[in-house]
Design a protein around this motif. Sequence first.
Motif, PDB file in Angstrom:
ATOM      1  N   MET A 109      -2.379  -7.276 -11.272  1.00 13.26           N
ATOM      2  CA  MET A 109      -3.438  -7.154 -11.892  1.00 13.26           C
ATOM      3  C   MET A 109      -3.393  -6.042 -12.809  1.00 13.26           C
ATOM      4  O   MET A 109      -2.764  -4.840 -12.599  1.00 13.26           O
ATOM      5  N   ASP A 110      -3.981  -6.125 -14.133  1.00 12.23           N
ATOM      6  CA  ASP A 110      -4.147  -5.183 -15.052  1.00 12.23           C
ATOM      7  C   ASP A 110      -4.968  -3.943 -14.668  1.00 12.23           C
ATOM      8  O   ASP A 110      -6.205  -4.039 -14.915  1.00 12.23           O
ATOM      9  N   SER A 111      -4.604  -3.103 -13.839  1.00  9.22           N
ATOM     10  CA  SER A 111      -5.489  -2.202 -13.320  1.00  9.22           C
ATOM     11  C   SER A 111      -6.174  -1.190 -14.327  1.00  9.22           C
ATOM     12  O   SER A 111      -7.188  -0.658 -14.124  1.00  9.22           O
ATOM     13  N   VAL A 112      -5.456  -1.089 -15.421  1.00  6.81           N
ATOM     14  CA  VAL A 112      -6.014  -0.047 -16.509  1.00  6.81           C
ATOM     15  C   VAL A 112      -7.200  -1.013 -17.086  1.00  6.81           C
ATOM     16  O   VAL A 112      -8.281  -0.517 -17.402  1.00  6.81           O
ATOM     17  N   ALA A 113      -7.147  -2.269 -17.308  1.00  5.21           N
ATOM     18  CA  ALA A 113      -8.127  -2.978 -17.826  1.00  5.21           C
ATOM     19  C   ALA A 113      -9.353  -3.119 -16.714  1.00  5.21           C
ATOM     20  O   ALA A 113     -10.584  -3.203 -17.137  1.00  5.21           O
ATOM     21  N   ILE A 114      -9.033  -3.344 -15.627  1.00  2.00           N
ATOM     22  CA  ILE A 114     -10.096  -3.429 -14.410  1.00  2.00           C
ATOM     23  C   ILE A 114     -10.812  -1.863 -14.432  1.00  2.00           C
ATOM     24  O   ILE A 114     -12.103  -2.023 -14.236  1.00  2.00           O
ATOM     25  N   CYS A 115     -10.100  -1.029 -14.706  1.00  2.00           N
ATOM     26  CA  CYS A 115     -10.655   0.151 -14.583  1.00  2.00           C
ATOM     27  C   CYS A 115     -11.736   0.382 -15.752  1.00  2.00           C
ATOM     28  O   CYS A 115     -12.796   0.962 -15.743  1.00  2.00           O
TER      29      CYS A 115
END
Length: 394
Positions: free
Chosen positions: A251-257
């Motif tokens: 998952m794109d953890s930066v986008a989810i952040c």
Amino acid sequence: MIYLDNGATTFPKPECVYQETDRFAREGAVNAGRGAYKAARRATEMIREVKTGLLSLVDARGQAEVALTPSVTIALNQIIQGQKWKEGMTAYVSPYEHNAVLRPLKLMEQKHNIRIAVLPLKEDLSIDMDGVRDAFVKCPPDFVAVTAISNVTGYVLPAAEIFAEAKKYGAFTVLDAAQAMGLLQMRFAQLKADCIAFAGHKTLYAPFGVAGFLIKNGVDLELLLAGGNGIKSEDPNMPKFMPEKMECASMDSVAICGLHTSLEWLKTVNPWKIESELMDYLMQRLPEVEQLTIYKAPPGAQQAGVISINIKDFRANEVAAILDKNDDIAVRAGHHCAGLIHKYLKNKEYDGTIRISLGVFNTKEDIDALIDGLKSIDREALKGIDAGILRGNC
């Protein structure tokens, strides 16, 4: 730049989203669900909090699960291609649907010989609910997809009413809330939707790279994508339980952040109130522009912060190019990936529409500049604009 293309993606994002995504990218952008170390655990917990926040946003806690995807188009493909299609089944769509719904359904028509039917409209281009009921009697629905808000006219469709009728026939119901999540007040139970698809980068004010769908508890989908997700890696089969069976790859953890931050920020603002006030002001000023055609929500329907216009004797792309060149104003020209509704709007001579889509960071001064720019449109302004830009259409 005066940015009036928020229907494509909201821009700018809240400052807190920029700051937190930058911090996270530098300090915590690791794979969630893949390790027992602190940074991985924090990323995993953040994803849980995002899912809880999304459920709370539509009052769906205890009623639904959330699957996260890289884009709402992928989410809608998982939903649509995840149906147990059989030859002769009927899928209904509204004339306002985006290609993220229409094209996957067209693919299912080609693969499974299903029937795609379009919900009827009244003369004012509102959904004809009597016609919907008649259509469902004559050809019962197996699947119904409705956009919450038209990305061309800003019409808030009566999705709950349509779904209530569809459920009388046991149809699978899908709300495309890409233009609505975080903007419209929605309650999951009242909507009668089996799935609600959302895009983080639009009305949720998050970055590109995170989207997904809510799926009602007990509802299942066929697998479309498979791969690693950190669950029982020794088993070559995907998990059989929702929503994990829908989530594969890192998952794109930066986008989810960014979404984690924007969900908190949305609690401090009222996007619908801001957009409504700006839209009222825009509608007051637009009549000052001569030879203008306006495409908006039908009379009596809710109007979101999106409308379309055209100016006589100019193609939509020409007007958009002039506004960009002369005034650094960004609007969208073309068919907006929603080709069906343009047949009803009868704008073929313009090659689509000029879309004005507002966001919480727009101002009345932006609208004043737009009106001044529209008043100054003339053929002379087309000189010097690249011919490829003028020919383009989307």
